[in-house]
Design a protein around this motif. Structure first.
Motif, mmCIF file in Angstrom:
data_model
loop_
_atom_site.group_PDB
_atom_site.id
_atom_site.type_symbol
_atom_site.label_atom_id
_atom_site.label_comp_id
_atom_site.label_asym_id
_atom_site.label_seq_id
_atom_site.Cartn_x
_atom_site.Cartn_y
_atom_site.Cartn_z
ATOM 1 N N VAL A 28 -7.358 4.867 1.078
ATOM 2 C CA VAL A 28 -6.644 3.713 1.642
ATOM 3 C C VAL A 28 -7.293 2.373 1.301
ATOM 4 N N GLY A 29 -8.406 2.395 0.563
ATOM 5 C CA GLY A 29 -9.123 1.172 0.222
ATOM 6 C C GLY A 29 -8.392 0.320 -0.794
ATOM 7 N N PHE A 30 -8.987 -0.811 -1.126
ATOM 8 C CA PHE A 30 -8.367 -1.804 -1.997
ATOM 9 C C PHE A 30 -7.929 -1.226 -3.340
ATOM 10 N N PHE A 31 -8.786 -0.437 -3.972
ATOM 11 C CA PHE A 31 -8.447 0.150 -5.269
ATOM 12 C C PHE A 31 -7.970 1.583 -5.111
ATOM 13 N N GLY A 32 -7.625 1.957 -3.902
ATOM 14 C CA GLY A 32 -7.359 3.352 -3.586
ATOM 15 C C GLY A 32 -6.123 3.942 -4.217
ATOM 16 N N GLY A 33 -6.244 5.214 -4.432
ATOM 17 C CA GLY A 33 -5.139 6.086 -4.764
ATOM 18 C C GLY A 33 -5.369 7.305 -3.897
ATOM 19 N N ARG A 98 0.772 0.032 -2.093
ATOM 20 C CA ARG A 98 1.915 -0.740 -1.585
ATOM 21 C C ARG A 98 2.943 0.147 -0.886
ATOM 22 N N GLU A 99 3.328 1.234 -1.538
ATOM 23 C CA GLU A 99 4.425 2.068 -1.048
ATOM 24 C C GLU A 99 4.049 2.967 0.137
ATOM 25 N N PHE A 100 2.768 3.278 0.279
ATOM 26 C CA PHE A 100 2.373 4.166 1.377
ATOM 27 C C PHE A 100 1.360 3.524 2.316
ATOM 28 N N VAL A 101 0.237 3.063 1.785
ATOM 29 C CA VAL A 101 -0.815 2.527 2.661
ATOM 30 C C VAL A 101 -0.296 1.304 3.421
ATOM 31 N N ALA A 102 0.227 0.311 2.719
ATOM 32 C CA ALA A 102 0.697 -0.914 3.378
ATOM 33 C C ALA A 102 1.988 -0.674 4.158
ATOM 34 N N LYS A 107 -4.280 4.570 7.593
ATOM 35 C CA LYS A 107 -5.673 4.203 7.852
ATOM 36 C C LYS A 107 -6.577 5.412 7.618
ATOM 37 N N GLU A 108 -7.835 5.117 7.361
ATOM 38 C CA GLU A 108 -8.843 6.162 7.232
ATOM 39 C C GLU A 108 -8.831 7.005 8.511
ATOM 40 N N GLY A 109 -8.872 8.311 8.335
ATOM 41 C CA GLY A 109 -8.913 9.226 9.477
ATOM 42 C C GLY A 109 -7.567 9.817 9.864
ATOM 43 N N MET A 110 -6.465 9.273 9.329
ATOM 44 C CA MET A 110 -5.147 9.841 9.625
ATOM 45 C C MET A 110 -4.973 11.149 8.861
#
Length: 136
Positions: A28-33, A98-102, A107-110
Motif C-alpha cells: 500500500v506504500g507510495f511505490f507499492g504494487g 490508484r484503482e485499489f489502495v486510494a 491500509k497496511e494490516g487489512m
C-alpha cells in the motif's frame, strides 16, 4: 436430547479465496504494487494460465495485462502482472495504487482475498476484513 458440540460446524465460503493476504506497507506504500509470493502464484494462478502466458512472466520478465474484478464494488480494473527482478516474488502493479489502495482506502494490516476466475480469465478481489489484522 441435544448434542452440544465444542467445535460448531463451519459455513462454506461462497467464494474460493485461494489467496488470502494481510496487506503490508509494500503493498500500500507510495511505490507499492500488490506483492504475491512465488508459492501463491504457482499454486493459485499459473495452474490456470496457458504455458505461453506464464512463460512470458517467468522467463522474459514481461508485464502481462490482467483484469481485476472488485467483487465488493462490482467494478473491473485493468492492471499489469509481472515478476520482480530483485527477488522471486510477483507483483500486480500499474494503477494498483490508484484503482485499489486510494479508491478503496486500503491500509497496511487489512485482510484481502483473491482468486483467478477461470470462466472470465480475471482476478476476483475482495476486502475480507477491513480492520487491521496482526501480522503472523
Amino acid at each position: 436430547m441435544v448434542e452440544i458440540r465444542a467445535d460448531p460446524p463451519h459455513l462454506l465460503e461462497i467464494f474460493p479465496w485461494e489467496i488470502k493476504k494481510v496487506l503490508t506497507n509494500r503493498d500500500v506504500g507510495f511505490f507499492g504494487g500488490l506483492e504475491l509470493s512465488q508459492e501463491q502464484v504457482y499454486y493459485h494462478i499459473f495452474k490456470y494460465w496457458d504455458e505461453k502466458m506464464a512463460s512470458l512472466v517467468i522467463h522474459r520478465g514481461g508485464h502481462v495485462p490482467i483484469v481485476m474484478r472488485d467483487l465488493d464494488t462490482n467494478t473491473e480494473h485493468e492492471l499489469f502482472f509481472k515478476k520482480w527482478t530483485s527477488d522471486e516474488n510477483y507483483v500486480i502493479h500499474t494503477y494498483w495504487k490508484r484503482e485499489f489502495v486510494a479508491r478503496r482506502g486500503l491500509k497496511e494490516g487489512m485482510l484481502i482475498g483473491m482468486y483467478w476466475n477461470i470462466s472470465s480469465s480475471c482476478f476476483c478481489f475482495s476486502v475480507l476484513n477491513n480492520s487491521h489484522v496482526s501480522h503472523r
